[in-house]
Design an enzyme around this catalytic site. Structure first.
Site, PDB file in Angstrom:
ATOM      1  CB  CYS A 162     -18.119  24.649 -22.035  1.00 19.35           C
ATOM      2  SG  CYS A 162     -17.288  23.225 -21.547  1.00 19.35           S
ATOM      3  CD  GLN A 286     -18.402   4.788 -20.556  1.00 16.73           C
ATOM      4  OE1 GLN A 286     -17.978   6.006 -20.187  1.00 16.73           O
ATOM      5  NE2 GLN A 286     -18.662   3.518 -20.084  1.00 16.73           N
ATOM      6  CE1 TYR A 315     -23.087  -2.699 -10.439  1.00 18.43           C
ATOM      7  CE2 TYR A 315     -21.726  -4.143 -11.408  1.00 18.43           C
ATOM      8  CZ  TYR A 315     -22.142  -3.803 -10.198  1.00 18.43           C
ATOM      9  OH  TYR A 315     -21.998  -4.171  -9.109  1.00 18.43           O
ATOM     10  CD  GLU A 336     -28.163   0.215 -16.393  1.00 19.02           C
ATOM     11  OE1 GLU A 336     -26.961  -0.011 -16.166  1.00 19.02           O
ATOM     12  OE2 GLU A 336     -28.793   1.056 -15.488  1.00 19.02           O
ATOM     13  CG  ASP A 384     -18.607   0.040 -16.937  1.00 23.77           C
ATOM     14  OD1 ASP A 384     -18.123   0.759 -16.213  1.00 23.77           O
ATOM     15  OD2 ASP A 384     -19.069   0.477 -18.123  1.00 23.77           O
ATOM     16  CB  CYS A 411     -15.803   6.035 -13.564  1.00 27.27           C
ATOM     17  SG  CYS A 411     -17.040   5.550 -12.537  1.00 27.27           S
TER      18      CYS A 411
END
Ligand code: SAH
Length: 455
Positions: A162, A286, A315, A336, A384, A411
């Protein structure tokens, strides 16, 4: 009445691209979405699905190709659902991602005065994923296969490389597949809900080279686990941690709640800039390490701390952003929802020697209310959230806390746009920078700077 019929072959010019990267041809005002077609191309296509308000077409031939077209380097590209944009030059991908943000914020939401910068891309946009979650299954000949899902299905395409995952992941994947076959390890069958090995998850610390391999199993019993461990350790000298994660649910969630360490350490370590992080198998980290550094740097630039500020990292995952900022802040409070991630965040504060941090496990929308009633007055709030964006209570509390700046990393720009509208009563959305965290896919990540109005 739809203006086209199934199986009809048509010609037309592509006039637009959807956020999924599909070309759009219109007949009168009726849109036809055609995967792999690019803007300005003259194409021949076949109608494969007809709905009341739109149709889906299959690209048959390109009469006039776009300058943005390239030959996809991955041999699985046409089948695999992992990447969607390999047929576009990287420059065009970056422009498309910015355009999407312009569309959402300037055209749809009217943030006309917000500066939307160019997308920050990668120099070499390949082999960037530091985490791969590879489904394991059997083919018709009852051989074990590993790879990625066919578009919109759970059929596994067996693959030996990949191009967006770390090279070492490809090597581990190929060896593990051979061993699973040779040792006749029981493989999970999604349809029958029987069998043991479901996924192999691989994580690498891109800066430390540390490697974690996780066998996700339907049940505890993995008879061949010692042999698999011995072989992994003998073959991959960088291996730091081998785990088994037990997932007996029948959902699409990859990992279960319980993990056991089969070899080595419980966590792997990585560094971002000069900050060191321990990462548990259950914690979010990430995916694209080098782009994360650029993303966080942009967030730090937008925060422009002087050393006197109280910062909230909401977050926060394993505390990466807050710990990045701790040396330039008076105090950082992080929140979190995943307990393992908060354990990691606390440990990460200690190993980096920061004493000006507090990490709390809970829902951001609830914990922030507690901070408010304890009289904590943040100057800068980092936000976030996951794809669904922020809870309304969270945003209202944020408005009441009146920080000077809010730096919102997202995102999913469409939920970010929705949340930006809610904040816009008291905040100017000054600027947004898209950062390409997932080259060759349609995912768009952004960092936005909100500054409090003189209200
Ligand atoms: N800022 C971190 C993590 C971002 S991902 C980083 O850059 O690495 C989003 C995080 O939000 C995940 O760790 C997820 O577990 C967490 N999360 C999801 N819903 C939440 C909620 N309601 N309250 C607090 N955290 C939440």
């Amino acid at each position: 009445m739809a203006v086209v019929q199934k199986n009809e072959v048509r010609e037309g010019e592509v006039i637009d691209l959807t956020h999924e990267g599909h070309g759009v041809v219109k007949i009168d005002r009726y849109p036809i979405f055609i995967p792999h077609a690019l803007i300005n191309e003259q194409i021949e296509y076949k109608i494969i699905k007809v709905k009341k308000n739109f149709a889906i077409g299959k690209l048959l031939e390109i009469h006039e190709a776009s300058e943005d077209r390239v030959t996809p380097p991955c041999v699985y590209y046409q089948k695999c659902g992992g990447c969607q944009l390999q047929h576009m030059t990287y420059r065009a991908q970056l422009d498309m991602k910015r355009e999407q943000v312009v569309n959402l914020f300037h055209r749809k939401a009217g943030f006309d005065r917000t500066t939307i910068h160019d997308t920050i891309g990668m120099e070499t946009p390949w082999h960037y994923r530091n985490k791969s979650q590879i489904p394991v299954g059997k083919n018709k000949a009852q051989e074990t296969v590993m790879g990625f899902y066919r578009q919109r299905s759970h059929d596994i395409i067996d693959m030996d490389e990949c191009l967006i995952q770390d090279d070492i992941h490809n090597e581990v994947m190929n060896k593990v597949r051979d061993w699973l076959n040779e040792l006749q390890v029981s493989i999970y069958n999604e349809r029958k809900k029987k069998g043991i090995v479901r996924h192999v998850v691989i994580r690498a610390g891109h800066h430390t080279g540390e490697l974690m391999v996780i066998f996700v199993t339907n049940g505890r019993k993995l008879k061949q686990s010692q042999t698999l461990v011995d072989r992994l350790v003998a073959t991959f000298p960088n291996i730091t941690s081998i785990k088994q994660n037990i997932n007996q649910t029948h959902s699409n969630v990859i990992m279960g709640d319980e993990s056991v360490t089969l070899y080595g350490k419980d966590q792997i370590e990585d560094t971002l800039s000069d900050v060191r992080f321990k990462i548990s198998d259950q914690s979010f980290y990430q995916i694209n390490t080098s782009q994360t550094e650029k993303l966080y740097q942009k967030a730090i630039d937008y925060a422009a701390l002087s050393g006197e500020e109280t910062v909230l990292d909401t977050y926060c995952g394993i505390g990466t952003i807050g710990l990045y900022m701790a040396p330039q802040a008076k105090h950082v409070y992080g929140v979190e929802v995943v307990p393992e991630a908060i354990t990691d965040a606390k440990e990460n504060a200690t190993i980096n020697g920061y004493q000006n941090t507090t990490f709390v496990c809970g829902k951001a929308e609830e914990v922030i209310l507690g901070w408010q009633s304890n009289g904590i007055k943040p100057d800068v709030v980092m936000v976030d959230p996951p794809r669904k964006g922020c809870d309304e209570t969270f945003l209202d509390t944020l408005l009441a806390l009146k920080p000077q700046k809010i730096i919102y990393i997202s995102c999913n720009p469409s939920t970010q746009q929705r949340d930006a509208l809610r904040l816009s009563s008291n905040y100017d959305l000054v600027q947004i920078t898209p950062v390409d965290m997932f080259p060759h896919t349609t995912h768009v990540e952004t960092v936005a700077q909100f500054v409090r109005k003189d209200v």
